[in-house]
Design a protein around this motif. Structure first.
Motif, PDB file in Angstrom:
ATOM      1  N   PHE A 412       0.855  -1.190   0.000  1.00  0.00           N
ATOM      2  CA  PHE A 412       0.000   0.000   0.000  1.00  0.00           C
ATOM      3  C   PHE A 412       0.890   1.239   0.000  1.00  0.00           C
ATOM      4  N   PRO A 413       0.453   2.315  -0.639  1.00  0.00           N
ATOM      5  CA  PRO A 413       1.267   3.533  -0.655  1.00  0.00           C
ATOM      6  C   PRO A 413       1.265   4.198   0.713  1.00  0.00           C
ATOM      7  N   PRO A 414       2.191   5.115   0.955  1.00  0.00           N
ATOM      8  CA  PRO A 414       2.188   5.856   2.214  1.00  0.00           C
ATOM      9  C   PRO A 414       1.033   6.854   2.264  1.00  0.00           C
ATOM     10  N   GLU A 415       0.759   7.354   3.457  1.00  0.00           N
ATOM     11  CA  GLU A 415      -0.223   8.434   3.592  1.00  0.00           C
ATOM     12  C   GLU A 415       0.357   9.727   3.005  1.00  0.00           C
ATOM     13  N   PRO A 416      -0.491  10.609   2.485  1.00  0.00           N
ATOM     14  CA  PRO A 416      -1.957  10.563   2.445  1.00  0.00           C
ATOM     15  C   PRO A 416      -2.515   9.786   1.269  1.00  0.00           C
ATOM     16  N   PHE A 417      -1.629   9.234   0.418  1.00  0.00           N
ATOM     17  CA  PHE A 417      -2.100   8.531  -0.771  1.00  0.00           C
ATOM     18  C   PHE A 417      -2.846   7.252  -0.406  1.00  0.00           C
ATOM     19  N   ARG A 418      -2.445   6.634   0.703  1.00  0.00           N
ATOM     20  CA  ARG A 418      -3.113   5.402   1.125  1.00  0.00           C
ATOM     21  C   ARG A 418      -4.584   5.655   1.401  1.00  0.00           C
ATOM     22  N   ALA A 419      -4.870   6.613   2.266  1.00  0.00           N
ATOM     23  CA  ALA A 419      -6.264   6.904   2.621  1.00  0.00           C
ATOM     24  C   ALA A 419      -7.051   7.366   1.400  1.00  0.00           C
ATOM     25  N   ALA A 420      -6.433   8.220   0.591  1.00  0.00           N
ATOM     26  CA  ALA A 420      -7.130   8.721  -0.592  1.00  0.00           C
ATOM     27  C   ALA A 420      -7.475   7.581  -1.543  1.00  0.00           C
ATOM     28  N   GLY A 421      -6.534   6.664  -1.748  1.00  0.00           N
ATOM     29  CA  GLY A 421      -6.783   5.538  -2.645  1.00  0.00           C
ATOM     30  C   GLY A 421      -7.851   4.609  -2.116  1.00  0.00           C
ATOM     31  N   ILE A 422      -7.819   4.344  -0.824  1.00  0.00           N
ATOM     32  CA  ILE A 422      -8.816   3.454  -0.223  1.00  0.00           C
ATOM     33  C   ILE A 422     -10.202   4.055  -0.320  1.00  0.00           C
ATOM     34  N   HIS A 423     -10.327   5.336   0.008  1.00  0.00           N
ATOM     35  CA  HIS A 423     -11.648   5.964  -0.029  1.00  0.00           C
ATOM     36  C   HIS A 423     -12.152   6.098  -1.465  1.00  0.00           C
ATOM     37  N   LEU A 424     -11.252   6.389  -2.411  1.00  0.00           N
ATOM     38  CA  LEU A 424     -11.659   6.459  -3.809  1.00  0.00           C
ATOM     39  C   LEU A 424     -12.112   5.085  -4.296  1.00  0.00           C
ATOM     40  N   THR A 425     -11.421   4.048  -3.874  1.00  0.00           N
ATOM     41  CA  THR A 425     -11.803   2.696  -4.288  1.00  0.00           C
ATOM     42  C   THR A 425     -13.164   2.321  -3.723  1.00  0.00           C
ATOM     43  N   ARG A 426     -13.397   2.627  -2.460  1.00  0.00           N
ATOM     44  CA  ARG A 426     -14.699   2.303  -1.869  1.00  0.00           C
ATOM     45  C   ARG A 426     -15.817   3.061  -2.580  1.00  0.00           C
ATOM     46  N   TRP A 427     -15.592   4.348  -2.876  1.00  0.00           N
ATOM     47  CA  TRP A 427     -16.587   5.141  -3.594  1.00  0.00           C
ATOM     48  C   TRP A 427     -16.835   4.552  -4.983  1.00  0.00           C
ATOM     49  N   SER A 428     -15.761   4.156  -5.660  1.00  0.00           N
ATOM     50  CA  SER A 428     -15.887   3.607  -7.005  1.00  0.00           C
ATOM     51  C   SER A 428     -16.654   2.290  -7.001  1.00  0.00           C
ATOM     52  N   MET A 429     -16.431   1.478  -5.995  1.00  0.00           N
ATOM     53  CA  MET A 429     -17.147   0.207  -5.904  1.00  0.00           C
ATOM     54  C   MET A 429     -18.626   0.446  -5.631  1.00  0.00           C
ATOM     55  N   SER A 430     -18.927   1.459  -4.821  1.00  0.00           N
ATOM     56  CA  SER A 430     -20.320   1.823  -4.581  1.00  0.00           C
ATOM     57  C   SER A 430     -20.974   2.303  -5.868  1.00  0.00           C
ATOM     58  N   GLN A 431     -20.224   3.097  -6.647  1.00  0.00           N
ATOM     59  CA  GLN A 431     -20.752   3.564  -7.929  1.00  0.00           C
ATOM     60  C   GLN A 431     -20.984   2.405  -8.894  1.00  0.00           C
ATOM     61  N   ALA A 432     -20.097   1.424  -8.883  1.00  0.00           N
ATOM     62  CA  ALA A 432     -20.291   0.250  -9.730  1.00  0.00           C
ATOM     63  C   ALA A 432     -21.564  -0.494  -9.343  1.00  0.00           C
ATOM     64  N   ASP A 433     -21.810  -0.625  -8.053  1.00  0.00           N
ATOM     65  CA  ASP A 433     -23.041  -1.264  -7.605  1.00  0.00           C
ATOM     66  C   ASP A 433     -24.267  -0.512  -8.094  1.00  0.00           C
ATOM     67  N   ASN A 440     -15.405   1.925 -13.135  1.00  0.00           N
ATOM     68  CA  ASN A 440     -14.886   3.180 -13.671  1.00  0.00           C
ATOM     69  C   ASN A 440     -13.380   3.069 -13.952  1.00  0.00           C
ATOM     70  N   LEU A 441     -12.812   4.170 -14.461  1.00  0.00           N
ATOM     71  CA  LEU A 441     -11.403   4.166 -14.858  1.00  0.00           C
ATOM     72  C   LEU A 441     -10.495   3.784 -13.704  1.00  0.00           C
ATOM     73  N   TRP A 442     -10.797   4.252 -12.501  1.00  0.00           N
ATOM     74  CA  TRP A 442      -9.960   3.944 -11.343  1.00  0.00           C
ATOM     75  C   TRP A 442      -9.931   2.432 -11.079  1.00  0.00           C
ATOM     76  N   LEU A 443     -11.096   1.796 -11.057  1.00  0.00           N
ATOM     77  CA  LEU A 443     -11.139   0.360 -10.802  1.00  0.00           C
ATOM     78  C   LEU A 443     -10.486  -0.425 -11.933  1.00  0.00           C
ATOM     79  N   ARG A 444     -10.693   0.011 -13.163  1.00  0.00           N
ATOM     80  CA  ARG A 444     -10.062  -0.696 -14.283  1.00  0.00           C
ATOM     81  C   ARG A 444      -8.543  -0.565 -14.232  1.00  0.00           C
ATOM     82  N   THR A 445      -8.068   0.583 -13.780  1.00  0.00           N
ATOM     83  CA  THR A 445      -6.619   0.768 -13.638  1.00  0.00           C
ATOM     84  C   THR A 445      -6.064  -0.161 -12.562  1.00  0.00           C
ATOM     85  N   LEU A 446      -6.757  -0.255 -11.438  1.00  0.00           N
ATOM     86  CA  LEU A 446      -6.329  -1.177 -10.384  1.00  0.00           C
ATOM     87  C   LEU A 446      -6.323  -2.614 -10.887  1.00  0.00           C
ATOM     88  N   ASP A 447      -7.338  -2.972 -11.667  1.00  0.00           N
ATOM     89  CA  ASP A 447      -7.393  -4.327 -12.213  1.00  0.00           C
ATOM     90  C   ASP A 447      -6.170  -4.620 -13.072  1.00  0.00           C
TER      91      ASP A 447
END
Length: 455
Positions: A412-433, A440-447
């Motif tokens: 995992f990246p260091p803070e503040p990137f860690r928290a930002a990435g985690i919260h963006l991922t959770r938001w993106s997963m909610s949007q996918a639902d 979205n682009l963020w989730l596809r990039t992680l994939d």
């Protein structure tokens, strides 16, 4: 009002609120020596100590636990004992497709061995090989479950009528039925049973003994020390004594509710005759199951990460999330309107970027570790214990030859990137639902990067 159902819910862990809980073992005092020292008294540590005595009976084993055995994730989870070693088939298939047949077989053998241990030792933990339903609550889930059913053997796709015949919820559109790969268990009692088995085999257990320093062959607490030839680290979500491992996991809080016992009429209104564990197919999903006395445990959906990977008992209670869970419960089972919750709690999960455990050694092979189970470790911890022992004692096994065992996850990246990435991922997963599963682009990039964050 639905939220009145929470009015009398005690902020306590249902599984730990049990008169059969053992008295704490004495804290470590003074100096001690052992062949193997295990740090952590959850499932990973208890299985490691037990398997060490079963595999190498002459070993002198000591286990150190900062609180009491099973007091953290091992005693407060949903009690889903799933055969998967890879946090589900899809995750394993995406990462180690050439090994999936072996991983699936090893996972089933591991689950069988847990059931055999429970029976042989007479552990009273309500072990039931019920299987599991993954329910579709949105149209796009049906296509996803159908695709999984085509790739896996031993599962069955249920249409809406068949799914509701199993468990009657107006939210169900269908389900994937896996009848043999999940057992349900009372998690704290399983931990306490393993603890007693360790004691019976001569393992010395010291509770309320937090290890605050580690050297190559020694561990120190506030009141004593242990010198050992080998050390097994089993602290999982809590900060590792190997500081470099802290970059590979993050602690995430999961919140849970338990109802009062259902009456015969209430239980009849939802069916559930086969008592399967249930999870929905969303990214942000609920999991739920019946208890021995016909309560419903209901958890999941909105995991919580706290900046800088903070862990604090205060995070185990969040009124807004518990209220949200209660609303979702009555949406799923409107016929249970008027039912009350008796317990509400939370617990911390060790999450890795590959969503399942990883393993290794340090200090010239004298220190072993297994962590990163990401919420699906009730069964996988026994496998992790055997892997640690293989590595510590130089055993060349089918387990140690697996790429899944030899590879590490991304950091995992260091803070503040860690928290930002985690919260963006959770938001993106909610949007996918909310948008028919579209990633979205963020989730596809992680994939594409082989990264991610699973809840």
């Amino acid at each position: 009002m639905k939220l009145a159902a929470l009015a009398d819910a005690e902020p306590r862990v249902f599984w730990l609120d049990d008169k059969s809980a053992p008295e704490p073992a004495p804290a470590l005092l003074g100096r001690a020596e052992a062949d193997l020292a295990v740090v952590g008294g959850g499932y990973t540590g208890l299985w490691t100590a037990l398997r060490a005595k079963e595999r190498y009976p002459s070993l002198d084993v000591v286990l150190l636990e900062s609180d009491t055995c099973g007091s953290a994730a091992s005693g407060r989870n949903g009690g889903f004992c799933d055969a998967s070693l890879t946090h589900g088939f899809a995750n394993g298939q995406a990462r180690w497709p050439a090994e999936m047949d072996d991983l699936e077989r090893l996972g089933l053998e591991n689950l069988d061995a847990i059931g055999a241990t429970v029976t042989r030792l007479g552990i009273d933990c309500d072990w039931q090989r019920t299987g599991e339903l993954t329910v579709a609550t949105a149209p796009h889930h049906l296509d996803e479950l159908a695709a999984e059913a085509e790739e896996r053997s031993g599962v069955r796709l249920l249409d809406q009528d068949a799914a509701r015949a199993e468990v009657n919820s107006p939210t169900y559109l269908g389900a994937l039925h896996d009848p043999g790969r999940t057992a349900l268990v009372e998690p704290a009692r399983l931990a306490w049973g393993l603890r007693q088995a360790c004691l019976d085999l001569g393992v010395r257990i010291h509770e309320n003994s937090q290890v605050n320093r580690m050297h190559t062959r020694s561990l120190a607490t506030a009141t004593g020390s242990v010198r050992a030839e080998h050390i097994a680290l089993a602290t999982n979500a809590f900060p590792s004594l190997l500081r470099r491992l802290r970059k590979y996991t993050v602690p995430v809080y999961d919140l849970v509710l338990v109802t009062e016992p259902l009456s015969a009429a209430q239980l009849s209104s939802i069916g559930w005759r086969h008592r399967q564990g249930i999870g929905d197919a969303s990214n942000l999903f609920h999991y739920y199951r019946l208890t021995r006395d016909n309560r419903i445990l209901w958890g999941g959906y909105l995991p919580l990460y706290h900046y800088a990977s903070r862990i604090d008992p205060a995070f185990e209670q969040r009124d807004s999330i518990h209220k949200l869970l209660a609303r979702h419960f009555f949406t799923t089972f409107p016929q249970l309107e008027g039912l009350h919750f008796t317990h509400r709690w939370g617990g911390v999960i060790d999450t890795s970027t590959r969503f399942c455990a990883f393993f290794g050694t340090a200090h010239a092979g004298r220190v072993g570790y297994a962590l990163g189970y990401t919420g699906l470790g009730v069964a996988a911890t026994r496998f992790g214990a055997d892997v640690m022992l293989d590595l510590l004692y130089g055993e060349d096994t089918e387990r140690t030859r697996l790429r899944m065992v030899r590879e590490r996850p991304h950091r995992f990246p260091p803070e503040p990137f860690r928290a930002a990435g985690i919260h963006l991922t959770r938001w993106s997963m909610s949007q996918a639902d909310a948008h028919a599963g579209h990633r979205n682009l963020w989730l596809r990039t992680l994939d594409r990067m082989g990264l991610g964050f699973d809840f």
